[in-house]
Scaffold this active site. Structure first.
Site, PDB file in Angstrom:
ATOM      1  N   ASP A 173     -39.917 -33.232  72.368  1.00  0.00           N
ATOM      2  CA  ASP A 173     -41.085 -32.497  71.304  1.00  0.00           C
ATOM      3  C   ASP A 173     -40.790 -33.355  70.469  1.00  0.00           C
ATOM      4  OD1 ASP A 173     -42.383 -29.714  71.065  1.00  0.00           O
ATOM      5  OD2 ASP A 173     -40.867 -30.094  69.897  1.00  0.00           O
ATOM      6  N   TYR A 285     -45.065 -30.147  60.295  1.00  0.00           N
ATOM      7  CA  TYR A 285     -46.707 -30.090  61.252  1.00  0.00           C
ATOM      8  C   TYR A 285     -47.423 -30.387  59.373  1.00  0.00           C
ATOM      9  CZ  TYR A 285     -43.336 -29.150  65.177  1.00  0.00           C
ATOM     10  OH  TYR A 285     -42.967 -28.907  66.267  1.00  0.00           O
ATOM     11  N   HIS A 340     -40.258 -26.645  78.844  1.00  0.00           N
ATOM     12  CA  HIS A 340     -40.136 -27.571  77.943  1.00  0.00           C
ATOM     13  C   HIS A 340     -38.985 -27.995  77.624  1.00  0.00           C
ATOM     14  CE1 HIS A 340     -41.733 -29.348  73.932  1.00  0.00           C
ATOM     15  NE2 HIS A 340     -41.237 -28.088  73.531  1.00  0.00           N
TER      16      HIS A 340
END
Length: 367
Positions: A173, A285, A340
């Site tokens: 990820d 982020y 995921h």
């Protein structure tokens, strides 16, 4: 400022570049607003249904026993000279063996690699890191401290602080994003690259602009640009969002996967329920739109990309496109029925695939 003697771009081109930049940031902030509105509506709905539960936040004071399981390795700390930050990691396997460095995603921490710590310690010095801002690693307060170049430099500096000049680098990820960038910027330190459920960064930035479905799946990238509100939304209903990410039918580990135990979930709640524990991770982020797209793209070491086909956040089509950026042996394996959270979801299969890749004698020819 233009270099002396360099030709200035024609006015039409300057206008075009300015217009594209304006449209890009308009898209970012517009979608940020949309995501914020959706989150606000969900909050109001929760308050209307269960006002008492909505604002319940239990801070876990004691870690569950699984976080101190000696079979996973030893808790260690290293302070980086240049940044002054102290990093926490768990290490398994003898010192002096080849280094395998593991980079987790969001919202995870070193514990997401528990199956790999046990598996690979026989032949490697396996180090599962808490990235900058996560868990017991120091968390600078300003979002500027989480720019991608800082995160990449962290890995190179940690490698040197551990006494190594190269490693097998594995990332999942967001940790996969960092792993790709380390491999691109510092290829001399990566002998083999393994990435789990994250495409080459250039594939991601190009694909997301052309495929609205991926733009929607990546909505959290835009939502995280807001100050404080994303952190607050994670705390609602005692971190219901965090729990559902790993356990819900839509995003969690599949019915054929290795479901998290109650103690595993408690480990995540213990780490992220601490005051301020979410700001560092989300700050990762908050600089991304200033750092992408990349100027350099090529990956020159043997690369393995593993992908769970049921990934709720990343479309599988990006996995195959990644091939064009790897100028060496490239192996892609897509696992059906896997989510995921692949290295936790299908640990036995993932570990077997990694062993096979590590033992291969690879050349510069691509498959």
């Amino acid at each position: 400022m233009a270099r002396p003697g360099a030709a200035c771009p024609p006015p039409a081109r300057r206008v075009m570049v300015a217009a594209r930049t304006l449209l890009f940031w308009a898209l970012v902030y517009s979608y940020c607003g949309v995501c914020a509105c959706i989150a606000g509506l969900r909050l109001l709905w929760s308050i209307g249904r269960r006002p008492g539960e909505t604002f319940r936040w239990v801070v876990r004071e004691n870690p569950p026993a699984c976080l101190n399981d000696p079979s996973l390795g030893t808790h260690c700390y290293v302070r980086i000279k240049d940044s002054g930050l102290r990093f926490h990691y768990v290490a398994a396997g003898e010192r002096g063996k080849p280094l395998m460095l593991l980079l987790h995603g969001f919202p995870e921490f070193w514990y997401s690699w528990r199956h790999q710590l046990r598996e690979f310690k026989s032949e490697y010095r396996v180090v599962a890191l808490d990235l900058r801002g996560y868990g017991e690693t120091d968390a600078p307060s300003h979002k500027e401290n989480y720019k991608l170049d800082c995160l990449i430099t962290d890995i190179k500096d940690i490698l040197e602080s551990l006494g190594y000049n190269k490693c097998v680098l594995i990332g999942h990820d967001w940790g996969g994003m960092i792993a790709w960038l380390v491999a691109i910027c510092y290829p001399e330190v990566v002998t083999k690259l393994i990435v789990v459920n994250f495409p080459h960064p250039s594939v991601f930035t190009e694909y997301i602009l052309r495929h609205p479905s991926q733009l929607i799946k990546s909505g959290y990238y835009f939502f995280f640009q807001m100050p404080w509100f994303p952190e607050f939304m994670f705390t609602v209903n005692d971190f219901k969002v965090l729990k559902s990410l790993f356990t819900s039918q839509a995003t969690g580990i599949g019915r054929k996967g290795c479901r998290l135990t109650a103690e595993d979930i408690e480990a995540y709640l213990y780490v992220f329920s601490q005051p301020g524990a979410l700001t560092g991770p989300i700050n990762h982020y908050r600089n991304i739109f200033n750092c992408l797209p990349l100027q350099h793209h090529e990956v020159i070491m043997p690369t393995l990309l593993l992908w769970g086909e049921r990934d709720a956040f990343m479309e599988v089509e990006m996995a195959e496109i990644t091939r064009i950026y790897v100028k060496n042996h490239f192996r892609l394996t897509i696992l059906s029925e896997a989510s995921h959270w692949l290295q936790q979801d299908q640990p036995d299969i993932v570990n077997k695939l990694i062993w096979t890749f590590l033992k291969e004698e690879t050349t510069r020819k691509r498959e």
